[in-house]
Write an enzyme that holds these catalytic residues in place. Structure first.
Site, PDB file in Angstrom:
ATOM      1  N   ARG A  99       2.724  10.669  -8.997  1.00  0.00           N
ATOM      2  CA  ARG A  99       2.135  10.855 -10.627  1.00  0.00           C
ATOM      3  C   ARG A  99       1.072  12.114 -10.617  1.00  0.00           C
ATOM      4  O   ARG A  99       1.035  12.929 -11.370  1.00  0.00           O
ATOM      5  CB  ARG A  99       1.575   9.678 -11.037  1.00  0.00           C
ATOM      6  CG  ARG A  99       0.934   9.798 -12.530  1.00  0.00           C
ATOM      7  CD  ARG A  99       0.417   8.470 -12.903  1.00  0.00           C
ATOM      8  NE  ARG A  99       1.529   7.434 -13.210  1.00  0.00           N
ATOM      9  CZ  ARG A  99       1.141   6.339 -13.628  1.00  0.00           C
ATOM     10  NH1 ARG A  99      -0.137   5.883 -13.691  1.00  0.00           N
ATOM     11  NH2 ARG A  99       2.181   5.481 -13.631  1.00  0.00           N
ATOM     12  N   ARG A 134      12.384   8.656  -9.010  1.00  0.00           N
ATOM     13  CA  ARG A 134      10.985   9.182  -9.346  1.00  0.00           C
ATOM     14  C   ARG A 134      10.750  10.236  -8.593  1.00  0.00           C
ATOM     15  O   ARG A 134       9.627  10.854  -8.237  1.00  0.00           O
ATOM     16  CB  ARG A 134      10.101   8.308  -9.491  1.00  0.00           C
ATOM     17  CG  ARG A 134      10.203   7.082 -10.493  1.00  0.00           C
ATOM     18  CD  ARG A 134       8.995   6.239 -10.629  1.00  0.00           C
ATOM     19  NE  ARG A 134       7.658   6.726 -10.503  1.00  0.00           N
ATOM     20  CZ  ARG A 134       6.532   6.310 -10.138  1.00  0.00           C
ATOM     21  NH1 ARG A 134       6.426   4.935  -9.882  1.00  0.00           N
ATOM     22  NH2 ARG A 134       5.520   6.993 -10.153  1.00  0.00           N
ATOM     23  N   CYS A 137       3.870 -12.642  -0.981  1.00  0.00           N
ATOM     24  CA  CYS A 137       3.292 -13.841  -1.401  1.00  0.00           C
ATOM     25  C   CYS A 137       3.995 -14.618  -2.275  1.00  0.00           C
ATOM     26  O   CYS A 137       3.724 -15.681  -2.603  1.00  0.00           O
ATOM     27  CB  CYS A 137       2.185 -13.298  -2.283  1.00  0.00           C
ATOM     28  SG  CYS A 137       1.059 -12.363  -1.559  1.00  0.00           S
ATOM     29  N   ASN A 184      -2.823  -2.803  -2.641  1.00  0.00           N
ATOM     30  CA  ASN A 184      -2.102  -2.033  -3.672  1.00  0.00           C
ATOM     31  C   ASN A 184      -3.084  -1.054  -4.217  1.00  0.00           C
ATOM     32  O   ASN A 184      -2.839   0.141  -4.253  1.00  0.00           O
ATOM     33  CB  ASN A 184      -1.871  -3.153  -4.726  1.00  0.00           C
ATOM     34  CG  ASN A 184      -0.225  -3.338  -4.811  1.00  0.00           C
ATOM     35  OD1 ASN A 184       0.507  -2.858  -5.115  1.00  0.00           O
ATOM     36  ND2 ASN A 184      -0.196  -4.701  -4.085  1.00  0.00           N
ATOM     37  N   ALA A 213       0.849  -1.372   0.005  1.00  0.00           N
ATOM     38  CA  ALA A 213      -0.044  -0.040   0.029  1.00  0.00           C
ATOM     39  C   ALA A 213       0.985   1.298  -0.018  1.00  0.00           C
ATOM     40  O   ALA A 213       0.623   2.151  -0.629  1.00  0.00           O
ATOM     41  CB  ALA A 213      -0.994   0.049   1.152  1.00  0.00           C
TER      42      ALA A 213
END
Lengths: 461, 461
Positions: free
Chosen positions: A36, A86, A57, A317, A26
Site C-alpha cells: 500500500r 494485490r 489462535c 500484526n 507479521a
C-alpha cells in the site's frame, strides 16, 4: 514527496525489492502495508509451510467445533491467490536458509529442493515462534502433539478421533483453552503444570477461580508436578511425572513458545536479552536493511520501557505493519506492548494488561494492588455474574500499572480494555476513576467495577 | 490541618450542619461522602418521596421480571435505617418548600403537614429531575403513566396486569427499553415518536438497525407522528395523533426529563443556559453555602467544555460525591460529562459516548466520522455477531470526539468504554489505534473493531 522524472524512471526500472521471510501474522501484515505504501515495489514472501495468514489462535476452536464452518480452512484469512491479486508474490514451501547481508541476498530452498539466491533491498525476518519442545517430547511416539500450525491442528484432530484420555502438559493460555475444548468433546483430561498453580502469569488471588473452574469442569489438575518422560511403544500410553504415572492415549505439550531466531543469528542480527531479535521502534535490526517483526522479535513494554518477549497476535500484526511501512520508505513506529491477553476456559474469561503486582515488583516499582469481587451487571439484575478484578498502581506517581480479571460470564473479561486503553497513554488511577463509563442495569453497576477498584486503589496510593 | 483545642471544642459543640434536599443518587452519594469526610458533621437528608437511594434505571427490568428477586424492593440500594447507622438522618415524606439563604434555613413540610425551619451550614440541592409531562398527559385518565420513581413503577405494574395494548409515546432510552419489556410480557405495543426516527440522539446510520430490531420484535413503530390527545373515560382507550387514532388501554409517556429547579429558583440560585442549575466544578452554585448536584444541575461537556444537561445516573452519583466532599470541607472537582450512555432493546446493545457527528458540527468542530460494520468476535467463530461502530474525530487536531455503537449481542456495546476512557483524557484517534486491546477468537478479531475504525478514521483526518 515529489520525485524528479529521472528518479521516477529509475524506480520504475529498478523497483525496490522487499523480501519477507514468513507469511503468517507479521509477514503478511508487512507485505500488505508495504504494497500500500509503495505499490510499485516488488514484494516476495517466502513461507516454509503450506499456509499463509492463518489464525493460529483459532486452532482450539476449530478442534472444538466452534467455527462457523467445520474444518481448519476457515482459519485461513488470506490465500496466496488473494495476495497475488494485490501484486504480492507468495511462495509456499520455500525455506530461507541463509542471509548474505553484504551482498543483499537470501538463499532459498524451494519445494523441489533447488536452492537459489534471491536479492533484496529490504529484508523482513518474520520467522515467528515455535512451541518449546522439552526433551521428553522429542520422541516418535504417536499421539504426542504440539499445537501451533494448521497441520499441527489437523494431526491432533486425527488423533483425538481415537482418543479417550488426554494429558495436557502446561497450564498456560493454550493448555487452559484446550482443556475446555477437550472436555467438551467428552474426553478425560489430566492437566499437568510444573508451577504451583495454573495460569501462573496471574497474581495469586486470580489463579484460584481459574483452577476451581477447571476442576468443576471435570479436569484432573495436577500442579507442582514435573514431567520426566513418556511411556508407550508406537502410540503413547502415559506421562511419567515426579508424582507418578498418568495414563493417556494423547499428550498435548503446551509449555510455552520461543522465538525462531536461527536465521537472524546466521545473518549476524543481534538478539536482545530476552533471546528474541532486538529491534528499534521502526522494527529495524542492528543490520542495515534488515527488519524483524512478530513472534521472533522482542519489543518494549509500554509501562516499564524495558524489552520484553510477549508474543501475541495483535502485537505481531502491528509490528508487521510498522515494518512494512518503513521498508517501503515510510515512517511508522511501534508503540510497544502492554502484554494485554485474554482467554476463555470453562466459561470463564481471564484477562490481563500491563504489569501484575509480581511483575511490577520485579521491575523495581513501588506497586500496590487492590482486589475487587463484584458483578458485571447491576447486582439486582438476573444477568449479573461475578467478576474478580485486580488493579495495580504506582505509589507516589499515581500511575496505572496494570489489571487482571476473571469473569464468570466470559465476555465481561473484555472490559479489561478500558485499563489497556489508559495504560497506552500513560494514564493514572485517577484518570480511570474519572472515566465516564457506560451504565445501564443489564450491562454494569452505576459505578462500573473498574471505577470501584480505582476508587479503592486511590486511597492506597 | 491541626485544630486548636478551642476550635475543636467549638466544632464538637456546634458540628457543621449539612442539609441535603433529595435522597436518591446525588443526594445519598453526597451524604455518604460528607459523612466520611467529616464524621462529626450533622447530616440531614429530606426526601419528599417514600424511598431513598433507589435505582431508577432498574424500573424497566423490575417490570420485565428480570430482577434476581421479584418486586421493586430489590431496587432500593440503601434504606434510611442503614444510613442512620452511619450517622446520617434521613427524613422521608419531607418536602422542602423554601430556602432562606440569608438566614441559612430551609422550610420543610413534614408528612403530618407541619412546617418547620431547619438551619444549615451547607445546603445541597439534589432535587433531581422529573419526566416531561406534555399537555395531553395532564389528565385523570387511568392507564396513563410516567416512569421515574418506584411508585410510578408499581402503578404501571398494576395497570399492565389488565392490559393488552400499550402505546409508548417517545422513542428514547426509556421508550425503547420498555418496548422490549412489554413485548416480553406478551403485550401489543405501538411506539410513537415525533422525530423522523427512534433513538434520534444517534446519527442517522445507527438508527436504522435499532428500528429494524423493534419491528422484528413486533413493535408497531410510528415515527414523524405527533400526539395531540388521549381518548377515554375513566380509563384511557386511545392516543390521538396527527396520523390517526391508536387504540391502547395503557399509555406510557416517555418524552424526556427536565431538571427540578423550582426550589433553586426560589432560593435565588441561578440556572444555566440549559435550564438546569449552574454550578462550578466543585458543584457550588452562585449562592454561598448552596451546592447542587445530580439531575437538577448542568455540567460541562468534557469534549466541548460547554455546559450541557445530560442527566445520567453515574454523573449524578459522581456530582453528589464531589458536593459531599466539598460541603464537608474537602476539595474535589467534577471532571465533567461525556454523556456516555447505553441501553438494551430487543437484544441489541446501543451505546454512545462523546459527541455524535451532528453534535460535533453543531459545536462548530471540523468533525469526520467513519462507519464500520463487522463482528464482535473473530469472524470465523460461531459466537461472532454483528456490530456497527461509528467513530468521530476532529480534523487537524486528530482528537477523538466520540463513538456510537449498535451491537447485536448486547453486551458488546459496553466496549464503547474504550473510547470513553480515552475521551476522558483528551486522547487522539492515534491513541485509540495504538491501544493494546485484548484478543482471543471468542472475544474479538485480532484487530478489534475500535482499532479498525480508528485506522480508517486516521486516513481521513
Amino acid at each position: 514527496m515529489r520525485l524528479t522524472l529521472r528518479w521516477a524512471i529509475a524506480l520504475k526500472l529498478n523497483p525496490m525489492r522487499i523480501v519477507i521471510v514468513g507469511g503468517v501474522a507479521a509477514g503478511m501484515s508487512a507485505a500488505s502495508r508495504a504494497q500500500r505504501q509503495r505499490p510499485d515495489a516488488d514484494i516476495v514472501v517466502f513461507e516454509a509451510g503450506e499456509y499463509i495468514s492463518y489464525a493460529a489462535c483459532g486452532l482450539p476452536y476449530a478442534l472444538g467445533g466452534e467455527l462457523k464452518e467445520e474444518g481448519f480452512g476457515r482459519l485461513v484469512i488470506r490465500t496466496p491467490e488473494q495476495m497475488r491479486g494485490r501484486g504480492i508474490s507468495v511462495r509456499l514451501g520455500h525455506r530461507v536458509q541463509g542471509v548474505d547481508a553484504q551482498a543483499g541476498t537470501v538463499t532459498v530452498c524451494g519445494p523441489d529442493g533447488a536452492v537459489t539466491a534471491e536479492p533484496y533491498d529490504r529484508l523482513l525476518l518474520a520467522t515467528g515462534s515455535e512451541p518449546v519442545r522439552p526433551p521428553f517430547a522429542q520422541t516418535d511416539l504417536r499421539g504426542v502433539h504440539l499445537l501451533k500450525t494448521i497441520p499441527d491442528g489437523q494431526a491432533l484432530e486425527e488423533t483425538l478421533r481415537s482418543s479417550k484420555r488426554v494429558c495436557i502438559i502446561g497450564g498456560g493460555y493454550i493448555g487452559l483453552e484446550m482443556a475446555e475444548i477437550l472436555r467438551g468433546r467428552g474426553l478425560s483430561v489430566v492437566l499437568v503444570e510444573r508451577a504451583a498453580e495454573v495460569a501462573s502469569v496471574l497474581d495469586g488471588p486470580l489463579r484460584a477461580p481459574v483452577r476451581a473452574a477447571l476442576e468443576a469442569g471435570g479436569v484432573d489438575v495436577r500442579t507442582g508436578v514435573s514431567v520426566t518422560g513418556l511411556t508407550g511403544q508406537g502410540r503413547v500410553t502415559g506421562v511419567q511425572t515426579d508424582a507418578g504415572l498418568i495414563r493417556a492415549d494423547t499428550v498435548l505439550v503446551a509449555v510455552g513458545i520461543r522465538p525462531r531466531t536461527e536465521l537472524a543469528q546466521a545473518a549476524g542480527v543481534s538478539l536482545g536479552a530476552t533471546g528474541a531479535i532486538a529491534v528499534n521502534a521502526r522494527q529495524e535490526t542492528g543490520v542495515p536493511g534488515i527488519f524483524a517483526a512478530g513472534d521472533c522479535a522482542e519489543s518494549l513494554h509500554r509501562v516499564t520501557g524495558q524489552p520484553v518477549y510477549i508474543p501475541l497476535a495483535l502485537g505481531a500484526n502491528r509490528m508487521g505493519r510498522v515494518a512494512g511501512v518503513n521498508m517501503a520508505g515510510g515512517d511508522a513506529t511501534f508503540p510497544g506492548t502492554l502484554g494485554t491477553g485474554i482467554f476463555k476456559t470453562f466459561g470463564l474469561g481471564v484477562a490481563l494488561t500491563g504489569l501484575t503486582q509480581a511483575q511490577a515488583e520485579k521491575a523495581g516499582l513501588d506497586a500496590v494492588s487492590v482486589d475487587l469481587t463484584t458483578t458485571d451487571a447491576a447486582g439486582y439484575h438476573q444477568d449479573a455474574r461475578p467478576v474478580h478484578l485486580r488493579l495495580t498502581g504506582e505509589r507516589g506517581t499515581g500511575r496505572l500499572l496494570g489489571a487482571q480479571m476473571v469473569a464468570e460470564e466470559h465476555h465481561a473479561a473484555k472490559r479489561i480494555d478500558v485499563v489497556a486503553a489508559l495504560l497506552g497513554v500513560g494514564g493514572s488511577v485517577q484518570d480511570l476513576f474519572e472515566s465516564d463509563l457506560a451504565y445501564a442495569p443489564p450491562f454494569s453497576s452505576t459505578w462500573d467495577f473498574p471505577l470501584v477498584a480505582a476508587d479503592r486503589l486511590l486511597r492506597q496510593l
